[in-house]
Enzyme design. Structure first.
Site, PDB file in Angstrom:
ATOM      1  N   SER A  10       0.826  -1.188   0.000  1.00 55.32           N
ATOM      2  CA  SER A  10       0.000   0.000   0.000  1.00 55.32           C
ATOM      3  C   SER A  10       0.872   1.254   0.000  1.00 55.32           C
ATOM      4  O   SER A  10       1.679   1.436  -0.898  1.00 55.32           O
ATOM      5  CB  SER A  10      -0.940  -0.056   1.200  1.00 55.32           C
ATOM      6  OG  SER A  10      -2.111   0.647   0.938  1.00 55.32           O
ATOM      7  N   ASP A  24      -0.661  -4.503  -3.665  1.00 62.06           N
ATOM      8  CA  ASP A  24      -2.024  -3.991  -3.650  1.00 62.06           C
ATOM      9  C   ASP A  24      -2.140  -2.474  -3.515  1.00 62.06           C
ATOM     10  O   ASP A  24      -2.841  -1.958  -2.641  1.00 62.06           O
ATOM     11  CB  ASP A  24      -2.843  -4.666  -2.542  1.00 62.06           C
ATOM     12  CG  ASP A  24      -4.324  -4.716  -2.921  1.00 62.06           C
ATOM     13  OD1 ASP A  24      -4.609  -5.029  -4.088  1.00 62.06           O
ATOM     14  OD2 ASP A  24      -5.168  -4.438  -2.063  1.00 62.06           O
ATOM     15  N   HIS A  26      -7.267  -6.687   1.139  1.00 56.53           N
ATOM     16  CA  HIS A  26      -6.208  -5.701   0.911  1.00 56.53           C
ATOM     17  C   HIS A  26      -4.888  -6.112   1.548  1.00 56.53           C
ATOM     18  O   HIS A  26      -3.826  -5.886   0.988  1.00 56.53           O
ATOM     19  CB  HIS A  26      -6.651  -4.349   1.444  1.00 56.53           C
ATOM     20  CG  HIS A  26      -5.601  -3.294   1.379  1.00 56.53           C
ATOM     21  ND1 HIS A  26      -4.988  -2.909   0.211  1.00 56.53           N
ATOM     22  CD2 HIS A  26      -5.030  -2.542   2.353  1.00 56.53           C
ATOM     23  CE1 HIS A  26      -4.094  -1.964   0.455  1.00 56.53           C
ATOM     24  NE2 HIS A  26      -4.101  -1.732   1.749  1.00 56.53           N
TER      25      HIS A  26
END
Length: 419
Positions: A208, A243, A369
């Site tokens: 992320s 992700d 996620h």
């Protein structure tokens, strides 16, 4: 891909969970109401935050059938060999909490490190199960993660009026300072040593927001490498982003505040915090949640647990984290892999780059996620294959550097060489 194909594909895949910066369109209500009522108070108008990081994810509504699970906290030492507090003086002095397991050193080979950076609101412990799986399969590889400034157990001497310096520049400089420390660890040198070491091979892995940080670190490696030391720059044989995609990350920023407000403010215990993460499907793996969640909540003055990281303080930096991320990733000079939890996250630049073979794309549709927590074994296997595929070029570069160093050492001993 045609609209019909996309529709058919989406019908077969679970609804994608979000990333650090993609926010929920609705609150997690019925499925977690019992836990939220027990563990939540509406006392604070400004929610502290641990974000389910970079596109700021939308946790899926859990199914009504829940298997019996245990939510007791697991200590970090179940997955890491060592931990330490490392002082780094970058834009502002910080003491970083570092978790690591040393590589099995060989006199004939240069050491290799997999170095991880977590997402916004998370901590280095999010990689615990994954790192243990990697080292068990590849004992010659060291694994290291740390809590970024403003996160986990890391503490910084920063102005409370201005809050945490969460600029991408600062985070990337911090990351390379940690990389330099890993090189000293594998050479048996103290943290303040400037003695030369063998070349070290590294693979950078970021989840992320961490994906944006490690990409920036590769792009500006020479500029941000810690000055004033005699450490040779490591060979970056791989860049792995987990992700996060520029387009969906930027689109989610407008919903960030509503997402933070939708979460529980407090938990009665660590177990309540772990339970909420699992039942809300923020983290789908209770084994991983038991070690990662204790790194993102702490006991407050009211006797309840609250989020350690207040992401609202970092709002001025949100957009800058992800602008031009796709271009930076595609231009990075190393082997590259992007691992996503859904096929509809690719933007135009990444789609074209993938068709041109500029990076390896892997999709794990049955995870949320937090890929590294939901599917640690699958991701460990992908990382192992990725490393084996890209290490040949790194090995040749290391051999050339070692030859150059030997020649330099012998020539420097010649009288008059230093004149």
């Amino acid at each position: 891909m045609s609209d019909l194909q996309k529709t058919l594909l989406k019908s077969k895949l679970p609804k994608p969970s979000t990333s650090d910066l993609v926010l929920p369109e609705e609150k997690i209500e019925e499925a977690t109401s019992e836990d939220s009522d027990r563990g939540t108070e509406e006392e604070s108008p400004t929610p502290p935050s641990d974000v389910p990081p970079a596109e700021f994810a939308i946790p899926e509504r859990p199914s009504r059938k829940q298997h019996q699970q245990h939510y007791k906290a697991t200590p970090w030492k179940a997955y890491w060999r060592d931990t330490e507090s490392l002082d780094l003086s970058t834009s502002s002095p910080c003491t970083f909490k570092v978790y690591y397991t040393m590589p099995t050193l060989s006199p004939s080979k240069s050491p290799t490190w997999f170095i991880f950076h977590h997402g916004a609101g998370s901590s280095g412990l999010t990689f615990s199960v994954l790192a243990a799986r990697i080292h068990a399969s590849l004992p010659e590889v060291g694994v290291l993660a740390y809590d970024a400034r403003g996160h986990g157990a890391t503490r910084c001497d920063e102005d409370h009026q201005t809050g945490t310096d969460a600029s991408l520049d600062t985070l990337a400089r911090d990351f390379l300072g940690i990389v330099a420390h890993a090189m000293r660890l594998s050479s048996g040198l103290p943290a303040d040593s400037s003695s030369p070491t063998k070349p070290v091979e590294v693979v950078f892995i970021g989840h992320s927001l961490g994906g944006a940080v490690v990409t920036e670190a590769v792009r500006r490696f020479t500029e941000f490498w810690p000055p004033g030391n005699n450490l040779p720059k490591p060979i970056v044989s791989g860049l792995v982003v987990l992700d996060v995609v520029e387009g969906s990350a930027l689109e989610g920023l407008g919903s960030m505040r509503s997402y933070l407000a939708s979460r529980p403010q407090y938990f009665r215990s660590l177990e309540d915090g772990i339970r909420w993460h699992v039942k809300s499907h923020t983290v789908r793996n209770s084994v991983s949640a038991s070690v990662s969640v204790p790194g993102i909540i702490q006991l407050g003055a009211n006797g309840r647990y609250k989020w350690i990281t207040d992401l609202l303080l970092t709002e001025p930096f949100w957009k800058s984290w992800f602008v031009d991320l796709s271009s930076k990733f595609l231009e990075a000079r190393s082997g590259k892999m992007l691992v996503l939890a859904g096929t509809d996250r690719l933007d135009k630049k990444l789609t074209i780059g993938q068709m041109q073979g500029k990076y390896q794309l892997e999709v794990l549709p049955e995870v949320g996620h937090f890929i590294q927590e939901d599917a640690p074994e699958k991701l460990a296997a992908l990382l192992e294959q990725f490393w084996h595929r890209n290490r040949r070029g790194a090995a040749l570069e290391i051999k050339a550097l070692n030859t150059h160093a030997a020649l330099w050492a012998s020539s420097s001993a010649t009288p008059g060489r230093n004149l």
